[in-house]
Design a protein around this motif. Structure first.
Motif, PDB file in Angstrom:
ATOM      1  N   GLU A 704     -12.153   3.848  -0.464  1.00 51.63           N
ATOM      2  CA  GLU A 704     -12.687   3.514   0.848  1.00 51.63           C
ATOM      3  C   GLU A 704     -11.799   2.464   1.508  1.00 51.63           C
ATOM      4  O   GLU A 704     -11.436   1.446   0.901  1.00 51.63           O
ATOM      5  N   GLY A 705     -11.411   2.738   2.754  1.00 47.55           N
ATOM      6  CA  GLY A 705     -10.603   1.792   3.504  1.00 47.55           C
ATOM      7  C   GLY A 705      -9.108   1.976   3.361  1.00 47.55           C
ATOM      8  O   GLY A 705      -8.329   1.355   4.093  1.00 47.55           O
ATOM      9  N   LEU A 706      -8.677   2.836   2.439  1.00 44.78           N
ATOM     10  CA  LEU A 706      -7.249   3.064   2.241  1.00 44.78           C
ATOM     11  C   LEU A 706      -6.792   4.156   3.215  1.00 44.78           C
ATOM     12  O   LEU A 706      -7.370   5.240   3.250  1.00 44.78           O
ATOM     13  N   GLY A 707      -5.784   3.875   4.025  1.00 44.74           N
ATOM     14  CA  GLY A 707      -5.329   4.804   5.052  1.00 44.74           C
ATOM     15  C   GLY A 707      -4.606   6.022   4.493  1.00 44.74           C
ATOM     16  O   GLY A 707      -4.201   6.056   3.325  1.00 44.74           O
ATOM     17  N   PHE A 708      -4.395   7.007   5.379  1.00 46.25           N
ATOM     18  CA  PHE A 708      -3.769   8.247   4.930  1.00 46.25           C
ATOM     19  C   PHE A 708      -2.293   8.058   4.615  1.00 46.25           C
ATOM     20  O   PHE A 708      -1.706   8.867   3.894  1.00 46.25           O
ATOM     21  N   ALA A 709      -1.684   7.004   5.121  1.00 42.52           N
ATOM     22  CA  ALA A 709      -0.262   6.777   4.836  1.00 42.52           C
ATOM     23  C   ALA A 709      -0.021   6.682   3.334  1.00 42.52           C
ATOM     24  O   ALA A 709       0.972   7.200   2.814  1.00 42.52           O
ATOM     25  N   ALA A 710      -0.956   6.040   2.615  1.00 44.54           N
ATOM     26  CA  ALA A 710      -0.820   5.914   1.165  1.00 44.54           C
ATOM     27  C   ALA A 710      -0.972   7.287   0.497  1.00 44.54           C
ATOM     28  O   ALA A 710      -0.274   7.604  -0.474  1.00 44.54           O
ATOM     29  N   VAL A 711      -1.889   8.116   1.039  1.00 47.55           N
ATOM     30  CA  VAL A 711      -2.091   9.459   0.492  1.00 47.55           C
ATOM     31  C   VAL A 711      -0.844  10.305   0.689  1.00 47.55           C
ATOM     32  O   VAL A 711      -0.393  11.008  -0.220  1.00 47.55           O
ATOM     33  N   ALA A 712      -0.256  10.229   1.878  1.00 47.72           N
ATOM     34  CA  ALA A 712       0.945  11.012   2.171  1.00 47.72           C
ATOM     35  C   ALA A 712       2.081  10.607   1.237  1.00 47.72           C
ATOM     36  O   ALA A 712       2.796  11.468   0.693  1.00 47.72           O
ATOM     37  N   ALA A 713       2.257   9.290   1.027  1.00 51.77           N
ATOM     38  CA  ALA A 713       3.323   8.825   0.134  1.00 51.77           C
ATOM     39  C   ALA A 713       3.080   9.300  -1.294  1.00 51.77           C
ATOM     40  O   ALA A 713       4.009   9.721  -2.001  1.00 51.77           O
TER      41      ALA A 713
END
Length: 875
Positions: A704-713
């Motif tokens: 929760e609260g972690l943006g999609f940029a981290a998911v993409a990386a």
């Protein structure tokens, strides 16, 4: 060859009837039975004239060397002018120097039946016609094929080839033996006796009776094509006991979209077996396939049992019943091949002859009543196939619920008519037809069978219709390879369009016929979601003709009585399946997105059916249902339920007490819309091989609260790690905040089981966690996810599922899970940015996973690479 106004004009123009004894004749109305005649004609050179009655005349070909009963012989048949029907009884000498001068003898005569009665004119025009002869010397199937004209040949000259079909009447290696018969079948005279003017005997002057092998009541369907205004056929002649036919060309069904309506129709379950005709005479039984092949030896136990019946000629279907008492074509094939002990059941549904008289002219209801009496007290393996008088749609729904192939509907007041006509129809639960094998591709290992390349015949030749890569076990694949090996050829047998990939294809002669189940057709006319059912040894490849036309409408009922109008359903799907309460709201309105109803869900499934089915067809399936909308009770359904739609299939899985669901076509999707299935979760394996992993799924679920940029990386890093292990991966947004990385796996040869597959997925995720423990975790507990991405490897297990590509999600705004290209995986991507309301009114989107199936890679090599001990560093 003939004119539209007078088809006999060329015949009359070539003859001087003041000199020739030939009949002048004129075009006549068709008789009750189609006749054929073969004249032996000693003109400039001896030849044989084949004449087939059609359209009130005798279509004629001069067969230079005479007909042969050897399928290996291809006899030249030169098309000549049409002759009058009166010519069928002509025998005598044409004086010189007239046209065709020489002695003419009636060498053979009888009845004939075209394989496709309603397409005779079209078959003649395209240059290929198949037919059955029932004469005194020529019997069984034949084909006439027109040759392309050679340079310099006059345009009016048409050369054909006359070829005997491979059936029980064929005599390979002895084709010319039949030509040794020297006497006339009409007068008993030799050619020399006819030329010398010897008179006919008293018996010869009598008009011959119509041949018994072709029923008189088979004519109406033939007359419909030849002369629409021809008079109604006469009732079938009653045969004497000795004239019981050896074989009758069977009556066949027309495929229709839905069962016919009306009180005159009876409905029988469509059985999954081999159509067989049983003849019992003098305590001996013979069983023949629909083309007349003698299979008595293949069904020896049935023949032995049936020999106790009184003299009769019966029509029916031989099946094999599984443990649930259901017909199983694969089990039938196993019995025929000797893999399983023979235990056949013969379902009999029609009586053609009872040894004392011919019943083919009687109404079906009367024939079935007499058949039921004849079979009373018969052994268990000989069963009477009963019928239903309930509405056809209700019978079809019940048949589909029982996992039957469909139903056959028959007019209860109609006679038995060989060939295909409107008094017998069939409606199916799912697309299922015969196709011709034209080649096969290798599996990823390059050793075994990857897929069959199949087609069907059209006017231009064998048309390519797609690949079939599922539905057969390892043993079945070995059997198919053994059957195809002696048929190998260098060039493609397909005419026109060719398969996209041919580098791994082995071409074969188009002789094997297979039965295929399929979910539909692409816009380009290629089979979708095709699955192998079995090898059809009872059907010759020449019969498998592509149908380019839509299904015929239901045959009209005879003057139906006016009925009260039934209320129209609010909405129906493409299969006509009723959708109740389409107005019910499934996704409530949100800011920027309108409310979506059950009808919208059905419309989305219909619009994107091809895309969705690519990912769920033929797999065990679980669904998330929201009967009262996503704001009401929502529940997960894993198993098939009693009373569910017959359009939803069931999959038995070893070790599971209850079957799982399965769908294969758009009709199944509409059935899911009816039960408000808002999410589709397929297995990572196919229904026919549930223990063979076919894909890996890694789920990147951010805290929760972690943006999609981290998911993409994280997804890009996982992609690179998998690539280093030799695996190609694809990305899918889930319609939420996460992303899936999906890896197609090669299922050829010896493959790792689910336990090894799950262990490998865990190993890869564990490596990422070890290298960056602050960014990733493999611990499911939410307390361990804070600020990190949960790498979920647990979807790679035998009973586990993952959301399907293009599936809706039970979330506000109706987002969908969507496959995307790796180039789209960026920090700014909105993983829930694709929604149902934006896709309903648009054409189905292009699939960004181009080459997904072709990218499948063996997992074993990746496991070996990942678990290989690291080399010690050099000092």
């Amino acid at each position: 060859m003939a004119t539209r106004s007078d088809p006999l004009a060329p015949y009359h123009a070539k003859r001087d009837f003041a000199r020739t004894p030939e009949p002048r004749g004129k075009a006549a109305k068709p008789a009750a039975t189609l006749q054929f005649i073969v004249h032996r004609h000693a003109a400039t050179r001896l030849h044989y004239d084949l004449r087939l009655e059609w359209g009130g005349v005798l279509k004629s070909w001069a067969v230079t060397r005479g007909p042969s009963l050897d399928p290996g012989d291809k006899r030249l048949a030169v098309e000549v002018e049409d002759h009058p029907l009166d010519y069928g009884s002509f025998e005598g000498t044409i004086p010189k120097p007239g046209y065709g001068a020489g002695t003419v003898q009636i060498w053979d005569r009888g009845a004939w039946a075209p394989l496709h009665p309603d397409a005779v004119d079209a078959d003649l025009a395209r240059g290929e016609i198949k037919f059955v002869l029932s004469g005194e010397r020529l019997k069984g199937g034949f084909v006439l094929v027109r040759l392309k004209p050679r340079a310099g040949e006059p345009p009016e000259r048409h050369n054909w080839l006359l070829i005997k079909e491979r059936d029980s009447m064929a005599t390979p290696g002895e084709g010319d033996a039949v030509l040794k018969a020297e006497t006339s079948v009409a007068s008993g005279r030799t050619m020399a006796e006819i030329e010398g003017g010897k008179p006919e005997g008293r018996a010869a002057r009598a008009k011959p009776k119509p041949p018994e092998a072709m029923p008189a009541n088979a004519k109406p369907a033939v007359e419909k094509a030849a002369a629409p205004k021809a008079r109604k056929a006469a009732p079938a002649a009653k045969a004497d006991p000795a004239a019981m036919p050896d074989f009758v060309p069977p009556q066949l069904c027309r495929l229709v979209a839905s069962p016919p309506r009306g009180e005159t129709w009876l409905h029988e379950l469509k059985l999954d077996g081999y159509r067989v005709q049983l003849r019992v005479a003098g305590g001996r039984a013979a069983l023949r396939t629909r083309t007349g092949l003698d299979w008595t030896h293949r069904f020896a136990n049935l023949a032995k049992t049936a020999a106790a019946l009184p003299n009769c000629l019966l029509d029916g279907e031989v099946v094999a019943l599984d443990d649930q008492g259901q017909p199983s074509f694969s089990l039938l094939q196993a019995m025929l091949s000797g893999d399983t002990k023979p235990d056949y059941v013969f379902y009999l549904f029609d009586l053609l002859h009872d040894g004392t008289r011919d019943y083919r002219g009687d109404p079906l209801l009367d024939r079935k009543a007499r058949l039921a009496e004849l079979l009373r007290g018969a052994p268990k393996s000989l069963r009477y196939l009963d019928h239903f008088t309930a509405p056809g749609e209700a019978v079809l729904a019940s048949a589909c619920r029982l996992s039957m192939e469909g139903i056959v509907s028959k007019r209860g007041d109609a006679p038995y008519a060989s060939g295909r006509n409107d008094s017998w129809t069939k409606a199916k639960c799912r697309g299922r037809e015969e196709f011709i094998v034209g080649g096969w591709s290798r599996d990823k290992a390059g050793k075994g069978l990857g897929a069959l390349l199949v087609g069907a015949r059209r006017a231009e030749g064998l048309a390519y219709l797609g690949r079939v890569g599922t539905g057969y076990s390892g043993r079945t694949a070995e059997m198919l390879l053994a059957r195809m090996k002696p048929l190998q050829r260098k060039a493609t047998p397909f005419a026109g369009r060719q398969p996209e990939r041919t580098s791994d294809v082995t071409w074969v002669e188009p002789e094997l016929v297979v039965e295929i189940a399929y979910g539909g057709w692409t816009d380009a006319g290629i089979l979708r979601h095709a699955s192998f059912i079995g090898l059809r040894e009872d059907k010759p490849a020449e019969e498998v003709v592509a149908d380019d036309q839509p299904l015929r409408e239901d045959p009209p009922a005879e003057k139906p009585a006016a009925a009260p109008k039934a209320p129209r359903p609010a909405k129906t799907g493409p299969t006509g399946a009723r959708l109740t309460h389409p107005e019910r709201i499934i996704w409530p309105e949100t800011e920027g997105h309108r409310a979506l109803t059950k009808g919208d869900l059905a419309a989305y499934f219909e619009r994107c059916a091809d895309r969705i089915l690519d990912h769920i067809a033929g797999r065990p399936l679980s669904i998330l249902r929201a009967p009262d909308g996503i704001g009401g009770e929502v529940f997960f359904q894993r198993h098939a339920m009693r009373g569910q739609s017959p359009l939803i299939g069931a999959v038995e899985v070893a070790g599971q007490a209850r079957p799982y669901m399965r769908i294969d076509d758009v009709a199944g999707l509409m059935a899911l819309a009816q039960v408000s299935a808002v999410e589709l979760h397929p297995w990572g394996a196919r229904a026919d091989r549930p223990d063979v992993p076919e894909r890996l799924v890694f789920d990147l679920d951010p805290a929760e609260g972690l943006g999609f940029a981290a998911v993409a990386a994280g997804a890009l890093e996982l992609r690179d790690r998998l690539k280093a292990l030799g695996l190609t991966s694809f990305a899918r947004v889930t319609g939420g905040k996460g992303l899936h990385v999906v890896v197609p796996l090669d299922t050829g040869g010896k493959v790792p089981d689910w336990a090894a597959t799950k262990q490998f997925a865990r190993l890869v995720c564990g490596m990422m966690e070890k290298d960056a423990p602050g960014r990733y975790t493999t611990t499911m507990a939410k307390s361990a996810r804070t600020g990190r991405i949960f790498l979920d490897y647990l979807r790679n297990d035998r009973l586990s599922t993952a959301i399907a590509s293009w599936s809706p999600r039970a979330r506000a705004g109706a987002p969908i899970a969507r496959p995307i290209a790796w180039s789209a995986v960026k920090p700014t991507l909105d993983p829930a940015g694709w929604r149902i309301d934006a896709l309903i009114g648009k054409p189905a989107a292009a699939d960004p996973w181009t080459g997904f199936e072709a990218a499948a890679t063996p997992l074993r090599a990746a496991i070996e690479t990942a678990t290989r001990p690291a080399k010690p560093a050099k000092r």
